[in-house]
Scaffold this active site. Sequence first.
Site, PDB file in Angstrom:
ATOM      1  N   SER A   1      38.437  16.414  45.099  1.00  0.00           N
ATOM      2  CA  SER A   1      39.896  16.282  45.212  1.00  0.00           C
ATOM      3  C   SER A   1      40.337  15.154  46.145  1.00  0.00           C
ATOM      4  O   SER A   1      41.527  14.847  46.207  1.00  0.00           O
ATOM      5  CB  SER A   1      40.508  17.600  45.678  1.00  0.00           C
TER       6      SER A   1
ATOM      7  N   LYS B   1      46.986  23.751  50.067  1.00  0.00           N
ATOM      8  CA  LYS B   1      47.070  22.353  50.479  1.00  0.00           C
ATOM      9  C   LYS B   1      48.505  21.970  50.836  1.00  0.00           C
ATOM     10  O   LYS B   1      48.761  21.287  51.836  1.00  0.00           O
ATOM     11  CB  LYS B   1      46.543  21.447  49.370  1.00  0.00           C
TER      12      LYS B   1
END
Length: 779
Positions: free
Chosen positions: A676, A719
């Site tokens: 990611s 996140k």
Amino acid sequence: MSDASRSYLLPILPLKNTVAFPNVTIPISVERPLIVAAVEEALASEHKMVGVFAQRDSEIDAPRAEDLFTIGTSAVIQLIARFGQKMQIIINGMERVEIAGFEQVTPFLKARLKPLQLSVTQGIEAEALQREVMDLAGSYFALGHPEVQLDFSSFVPPGEDFMKLVYPLAKLLRLNLDQEQALLEAPGNIAVMTLLREYLNHEVQVLEVRKKIADQTQEKMSREQREYILRQQLQAIQNELGEGNTPETELAEVRKRLELLSLPEGVSSEVKKELTRLEQIPHISPEYQVSRSHLDLVLELPWDTTTTDNLDLHNARQVLDEDHYDLKEIKERIIEQLAVMLLNPEAKAPILCFVGPPGVGKTSLGQSIARALGRKFEHFSLGGMHDEAELRGHRRTYIGAMPGRIIQALRRAGTRNPLLMLDEIDKLGRDFRGDPAAALMEILDPAQNNTFRDNYLDLPFDLSKVFFITTANTTDSIPKPLLDRMELLRLSGYSDEEKIEIAHRYLFPRQRKEAGLSEERFLVSDETLIAIIGRYTREAGVRELERMLGRLARKVAVRCAEGLTEPVAVGRDDLAEMLGPERFFVEQLRRELPCGVATGLAWTESGGDVLYVEAIELPKGKKFLITGHLGEVMKESAMAANSYIISHGVPLGIKHPKESVHIHVPAGAIPKDGPSAGVTMACALASLHTGHPARKDTAMTGEITLSGLVLPVGGIKEKILAARRAGITRVILPTKNRKDLVDLPKHVRTEMEFIFCERIEDVLQAAIPGLKKDGKPSH
């Protein structure tokens, strides 16, 4: 006949498995025709002497010359008794002889024999060996025949030949044929006594070990007999007082309890057989206690005992809302299950797995579900478990065997439909003792667990009515077949507003109660709470927040105990004194981003985190470096980002690409991996090559490909909450992650700006203000 220069002719008497020694008298049974004839010949002579030699092979009935040892003993026949064709004779050994040659082989052996004198050596060594042999002989008889008191020193008066005692003593030992023959063939007194000392030493050691074993056995038997007598006396005293139960009355009580118990048909027959077998075992036998403990377990298990479920949906919602804030998805799943159970009482219990960072309330949520359903709650942790027998139990043949933890939990619960929570299923271990995850695959499989067999219980038990809930921080370490048996429900981290609400509803009341403070005596404002959340905790859950509030409560309790009567309102300025220096300064770490630095977002087991990627130019000739304790996947993402930026340099406005680059991800002590961070690395490299800094208020996440695509990633909610905690207001996400924003609180979606991108060029346009939409730098 002791003159060594002479020889004499004698009939030969072969012996099986024994040796005749000088100065030793032995009885011999004579049956073989060969020996009978030799004895008859000797008896017809004046001296009645024979040559006695041992056979090499005891299986031969008619030995030839080569079948005999060459050294033997001359002997005199002293007594004879006849029984038909058989004879019983007694011979007395005279001296050692050697065969000089055979002169007759039929009907019996006859040979010329030469006397063998034993060489005698006098001196210190001979005297020491003599004393050692006498001491060992004394120890031998003291251990083997303690009732016989012998003084070997009196057997050989001073000046007498000690060798007259050696051969008779050897005959008293349990020597084999080779040992006896070696003793006979020894040429001198030193060799004879050395061999005898070796044989005696071995026999003494054997007798010492036998005595030790016998003493231990006798001690054990004495102890068991003493315990038996004491038990009988105790039983008699209890019976006299009317307080005791005999084994017969105990077994009758067990049988009565068994008849009242409603067992499944197959189980009932097995248990009755076990009880019948128990009645035949002596009650002082160890096996009796093993079988009795097994029957006690069978009688204590809830074979047909259940609790009635509270299927009131309104009550369930109220209980769940009282104990936990938000968690709508989890609560709706429980309400759905209650509705199914209401419409179909025979429905199998679900097997749920709560996955989320520490401190979000996974374990306490299980307790709330049990309270809402009205079920008993049992809980144990799987973390670090590496022995399959802890779940399945040990077989009863082992000493100290116990049932597995599943059966133990059901016995404690007293019902066959409890809510059983298995904590930390992602932290199971495995080693040579087995794999607990493999055992869980049966326990957590609704198609199999209705006949679960514990190794100790060894009877099928129905687990299909048990409501299993497992918890985990991550699913990466859970085996896929086991993961497939559970329904995953994810618990994400909380936003700051949610933490404030949780603190007011649950944490404050709990900490006030533990500290003995009333609501009026201990006050904390929302501003102070925000400071604690942002400056003293850095977590997705609220565990550390509760610790900080508990610490504040204890500080206030100290003041009250010292006589303070006024209410204490903890302000933001009081935190440094009461909690110490601030621990985290996340939002102030990067006030300005230089060229080559970009802000990324990462998912961890404790929630989300902000990740900075730094890139600098190296002198020419250096290789491409990647540091920061990165995993293989993350390293490959960095190489892919570097290759893409260099190959698309012209559209991006990169006139002179940097030949050597070093990429570093700070917090090098923490392992990092995953795809990611691909867009973050591409942005950092683009910033370095173009000389334009990235926006400091923008973070990003997403996987990249060499063709420039931005692929979706996981952990979006964690996140974004981490970015918000760090003061970031813009987040760049893959377009296909748009659907994940539904999980975010409404106020978070309103406050923050989200940019969705399908290609790397879109990410760079949004993150680097110096780039125009056509890829060329702006001036």
